[in-house]
Design a protein around this motif. Structure first.
Motif, PDB file in Angstrom:
ATOM      1  N   TYR A 359       0.829  -1.207   0.000  1.00 29.70           N
ATOM      2  CA  TYR A 359       0.000   0.000   0.000  1.00 29.70           C
ATOM      3  C   TYR A 359       0.865   1.259   0.000  1.00 29.70           C
ATOM      4  O   TYR A 359       0.572   2.225  -0.717  1.00 29.70           O
ATOM      5  N   TYR A 386      -7.836   1.463  -2.325  1.00 31.24           N
ATOM      6  CA  TYR A 386      -7.534   0.809  -1.053  1.00 31.24           C
ATOM      7  C   TYR A 386      -6.266   1.381  -0.434  1.00 31.24           C
ATOM      8  O   TYR A 386      -6.201   1.627   0.779  1.00 31.24           O
ATOM      9  N   ALA A 387      -5.244   1.568  -1.262  1.00 30.00           N
ATOM     10  CA  ALA A 387      -3.968   2.061  -0.754  1.00 30.00           C
ATOM     11  C   ALA A 387      -4.123   3.451  -0.140  1.00 30.00           C
ATOM     12  O   ALA A 387      -3.628   3.713   0.969  1.00 30.00           O
ATOM     13  N   TYR A 390      -6.336   3.325   3.081  1.00 33.29           N
ATOM     14  CA  TYR A 390      -5.553   2.719   4.173  1.00 33.29           C
ATOM     15  C   TYR A 390      -4.521   3.705   4.704  1.00 33.29           C
ATOM     16  O   TYR A 390      -4.356   3.852   5.926  1.00 33.29           O
TER      17      TYR A 390
END
Length: 540
Positions: A359, A386-387, A390
């Motif tokens: 990530y 998502y990265a 997060y």
């Protein structure tokens, strides 16, 4: 995006690591390519039973020359039966399988030099329990990694049970996508034959079966699974994981979930596998549904299926706290952060660290993170989403105290019925010494209400408490503006709420001018009316 009526969306989780490794292995399929020799071939024979257990044979054949050499990828952690049926191996070496700098986790490279006497035939045999994943009527076959010296021709034979539906077969090669095949038959099996396969590849098959095995209901505290008996061991593994992780979620969020949660283990479609869909929770009829886990991840490194399962459980707690699934960046970012941290806490540190590194590598390629505000439930390439999501939660955790900090944040957020981006940032800002509005603006977010309504609200409440009764109706007007702002806030109309509260504040701060102006106007009105009455009486 919320779902209404019978419509169905899902909050999902993609395994970014698996997708990256998969793409790197496909991209390397032409590495070290040599012209294919007509005398060399490698046959892959997969015999799959009704429970998906595969009896796998790799047969290397060379019928030309006196001395030859070759290599084959073989599994690391399985019991292998390696036999030379004809000819003789002069020397051999077992080492890591590496392509384009990427070492395969589960495979070694077995290279050998051999002497040919008529033919050279090397045969490698092993059993692979999860060759096909079968939850009737659906099944998904995925071959182990195919890998052999590029100067040989590759052939594949896949034996599926006679009770599988021939018309349902969809065959894929990872290097090419959907491919045509030749169908052969025997008394017990339908045989899929591929007469040419790349030297680095996999074969996948979607199919359906007509038989129905025995099923069992398993329950452990807050979770239950209805599973085929063939997967009771896998189902118990997930139930035990949830039993261990649930107390940590209860500690963090400060509440119990209101109902038991169903868990479904499903065989993927090819598209799920390629996209790295590791799990999802459907959002239908205004609530979250069962946790769905992609069974292919039982075939990956220990920790992958576990972190995926923890991620999906996190969605249930985040939803119960009040975060609408439409605010997907909070749902996915927080679920990803919690699954990695709790997974690390439970002992899955290797995979947790791989996710962190992956990530962070993706975020380093981004100029801004604000694009995740528009993250909807429609299918998109989610790796960078998502990265980025997060990263925000990980960065905040690093700054202010990790899970202990989030425990207090969750306690504050639980006071709200519905949590969106503004509420989240507002509560976060009230909890830390730094300006979190500025933090999110610098990351590229657009925060609709640029002024903290809560602070203006406090000022207006102080003004209302200090207003004397004699300035009626101005006190009523200010109070009406105050109530309207609260109503607008409850409906997430933050710009309108800010304007209403600012107007109430301005009127309150100007109350003396307004009151005295009203008094002057009142007395002027009396004088004018009196003068008018006097003139009428005199008959002027």
């Amino acid at each position: 995006m919320s779902s209404n009526g019978g419509s169905r969306n899902r909050i999902g989780y993609s395994s970014i690591i698996i997708a990256i490794l998969l793409l790197s292995s496909i991209a390397s399929s032409t590495y070290g390519a040599f012209p294919v020799l007509p005398n060399k071939k490698v046959q892959y024979i997969f015999i799959v039973d009704e429970d998906g257990v595969g009896n796998i044979t790799i047969r290397y054949i060379d019928s030309g020359g006196i001395i030859g050499e070759g290599w084959i990828m073989i599994p690391k952690n399985l019991s292998l039966d390696i036999r030379v049926l004809e000819g003789k191996i002069v020397s051999s070496h077992l080492g890591p399988a590496v392509y384009n700098g990427q070492e395969y986790i589960f495979y070694n490279n077995y290279s050998f030099i051999y002497r040919i006497t008529g033919d050279f035939i090397l045969e490698i045999n092993y059993i692979f329990n999860l060759s096909s994943l079968v939850v009737e009527p659906y099944a998904f076959f995925l071959s182990p990694q195919i890998g052999f010296s590029s100067d040989a021709k590759g052939e594949v034979y896949i034996y599926l049970p006679k009770e599988s539906e021939v018309d349902s077969y969809i065959v894929y090669e990872l290097s090419q996508g959907s491919v045509s095949f030749e169908l052969k038959e025997s008394e017990q099996f339908n045989i899929i034959y591929l007469n040419q396969i790349n030297n680095i590849d996999r074969v996948a098959i979607e199919y359906e079966v007509t038989y129905l095995g025995a099923y069992t209901n398993l329950t452990l505290n807050n979770f239950y699974i209805y599973t085929p008996n063939r997967y009771i061991g896998l189902a118990k593994k997930i139930l035990y994981l949830y039993n261990y992780s649930y107390p940590k979620f209860h500690e963090l969020f400060g509440f119990e979930l209101s109902k038991k949660i169903e868990v479904i283990l499903f065989p993927p479609k090819y598209s799920d596998f390629i996209a790295g869909i590791a799990g999802f929770v459907p959002f239908e009829s205004g609530t979250l549904g069962a946790i769905n886990l992609n069974m292919i991840y039982f075939r990956t490194l220990k920790g992958n299926i576990e972190i995926t399962a923890i991620h999906e459980l996190a969605h249930h707690f985040i939803w119960a706290m009040g975060v609408d699934p439409g605010t997907l960046w909070i749902h996915e970012g927080l679920a990803t952060y919690l699954s990695i941290e709790i997974g690390d806490y439970l002992g899955y540190s290797t995979v947790a660290e791989e996710y962190r590194e992956t990530y962070n590598m993706l975020v380093a390629q981004l100029d801004s993170l604000g694009f995740i505000q528009g993250w909807g439930m429609e299918p998109i390439d989610t790796a960078y989403y998502y990265a980025a999501a997060y990263y925000i939660f990980d960065d905040i955790g690093e700054r202010y105290g990790g899970l202990d900090f989030y425990k207090e944040l969750f306690r504050r957020l639980s006071e709200y019925e519905s949590i969106d981006t503004y509420i989240f940032v507002s509560v976060l800002d009230s909890l830390v010494p730094d300006d979190m509005y500025d933090y999110f603006k610098k990351t590229g977010f657009y925060i609709e209400a640029t002024v903290n309504i809560e602070s203006i609200k406090t000022e207006v409440e102080d003004i209302l408490d200090s207003l004397p009764d004699w300035i009626f109706p101005f006190n009523l007007i200010i109070y009406s503006l105050y109530l309207s702002s609260l109503l607008a806030t409850g409906r997430h109309l933050y710009t309108a709420a800010e304007h209403l509260m600012q107007t109430a504040k301005l009127m309150g701060e100007s109350i003396n001018i307004l009151a005295y102006s009203a008094i002057i106007i009142y007395f002027i009105s009396i004088v004018v009316v009196s003068l008018y009455v006097y003139i009428k009486k005199k008959g002027y």
